[in-house]
Write a protein that holds these residues in place. Structure first.
Motif, PDB file in Angstrom:
ATOM      1  N   LYS A 181       0.666  -1.266  -0.212  1.00  0.00           N
ATOM      2  CA  LYS A 181       0.111   0.057   0.069  1.00  0.00           C
ATOM      3  C   LYS A 181       0.890   1.155  -0.058  1.00  0.00           C
ATOM      4  CE  LYS A 181      -3.768  -2.386   2.254  1.00  0.00           C
ATOM      5  NZ  LYS A 181      -4.221  -2.293   3.667  1.00  0.00           N
ATOM      6  N   LEU A 182       2.052   1.343   0.624  1.00  0.00           N
ATOM      7  CA  LEU A 182       3.008   2.442   0.750  1.00  0.00           C
ATOM      8  C   LEU A 182       3.413   2.603  -0.555  1.00  0.00           C
ATOM      9  CD1 LEU A 182       4.504   4.518   2.375  1.00  0.00           C
ATOM     10  CD2 LEU A 182       6.175   2.878   2.702  1.00  0.00           C
ATOM     11  N   MET A 183       3.871   1.258  -1.324  1.00  0.00           N
ATOM     12  CA  MET A 183       4.439   1.781  -2.568  1.00  0.00           C
ATOM     13  C   MET A 183       3.611   2.339  -3.450  1.00  0.00           C
ATOM     14  SD  MET A 183       7.472   0.761  -2.332  1.00  0.00           S
ATOM     15  CE  MET A 183       7.855   0.995  -4.202  1.00  0.00           C
ATOM     16  N   SER A 188       4.232   5.809  -6.129  1.00  0.00           N
ATOM     17  CA  SER A 188       4.212   6.216  -7.434  1.00  0.00           C
ATOM     18  C   SER A 188       4.052   7.700  -7.618  1.00  0.00           C
ATOM     19  CB  SER A 188       3.491   5.215  -7.969  1.00  0.00           C
ATOM     20  OG  SER A 188       2.271   5.520  -7.578  1.00  0.00           O
ATOM     21  N   GLU A 189       3.267   8.182  -6.612  1.00  0.00           N
ATOM     22  CA  GLU A 189       2.763   9.585  -6.913  1.00  0.00           C
ATOM     23  C   GLU A 189       3.815  10.644  -6.248  1.00  0.00           C
ATOM     24  OE1 GLU A 189      -0.716   9.820  -4.548  1.00  0.00           O
ATOM     25  OE2 GLU A 189      -1.684   8.269  -5.800  1.00  0.00           O
ATOM     26  N   GLN A 218      12.584  12.657  -4.736  1.00  0.00           N
ATOM     27  CA  GLN A 218      12.239  11.572  -3.384  1.00  0.00           C
ATOM     28  C   GLN A 218      12.107  10.295  -3.813  1.00  0.00           C
ATOM     29  OE1 GLN A 218      10.666  14.476  -4.415  1.00  0.00           O
ATOM     30  NE2 GLN A 218      11.231  15.964  -2.680  1.00  0.00           N
ATOM     31  N   ARG A 219      11.367   9.840  -4.906  1.00  0.00           N
ATOM     32  CA  ARG A 219      11.258   8.371  -5.362  1.00  0.00           C
ATOM     33  C   ARG A 219      12.559   7.451  -5.151  1.00  0.00           C
ATOM     34  NH1 ARG A 219       8.199   7.316 -10.373  1.00  0.00           N
ATOM     35  NH2 ARG A 219       7.617   9.437  -9.884  1.00  0.00           N
ATOM     36  N   ARG A 220      13.527   8.395  -6.101  1.00  0.00           N
ATOM     37  CA  ARG A 220      15.003   7.732  -6.172  1.00  0.00           C
ATOM     38  C   ARG A 220      15.521   7.614  -4.666  1.00  0.00           C
ATOM     39  NH1 ARG A 220      16.118  11.045 -10.684  1.00  0.00           N
ATOM     40  NH2 ARG A 220      16.664  12.639  -9.055  1.00  0.00           N
TER      41      ARG A 220
END
Length: 109
Positions: free
Chosen positions: A42-44, A48-49, A54-56
């Protein structure tokens, strides 16, 4: 021979009894890890948003968690195989003891 068979059976039972709580605890931890993985999924979805920088920054954590899960799963499977070995060995020792004193299993006899 009879004393040796009895001692082997008793030792096998004692080892199995001592090991069982660790196996139970490991099984509970493995179940908790499954719940963690579900929550992490669920966190993942929300990751994606996230903006790309920050995702990196988050990806090393994801890789570390994946590595941990793989290691814990492998460890649990090895532990379960060892527990199975202990159980089979214990049952065989008991069967050998019964055979050495002329007892038969009720289901066989």
């Amino acid at each position: 021979m009879l004393i040796a068979a009895k001692e082997r059976a008793n030792l096998s039972v004692e080892i199995l009894n001592q090991f069982a709580p660790y196996m139970d605890h490991s099984t509970n931890l493995f179940k908790q890890m499954g719940e963690l993985i579900s929550g992490f999924g669920k966190l993942m979805e929300s990751v994606s948003e996230m903006p790309e920088p920050q995702r990196r920054d988050f990806m090393p954590f994801v890789q570390s968690l994946n590595s941990y899960v793989e290691g814990a799963t492998g460890n649990f499977n090895e532990l379960r195989q060892f527990y199975s070995f202990l159980t089979v060995t214990t049952n065989q020792s008991i069967a050998d003891l019964k055979a050495s004193i002329g007892m038969q299993d009720e289901e066989k006899g």
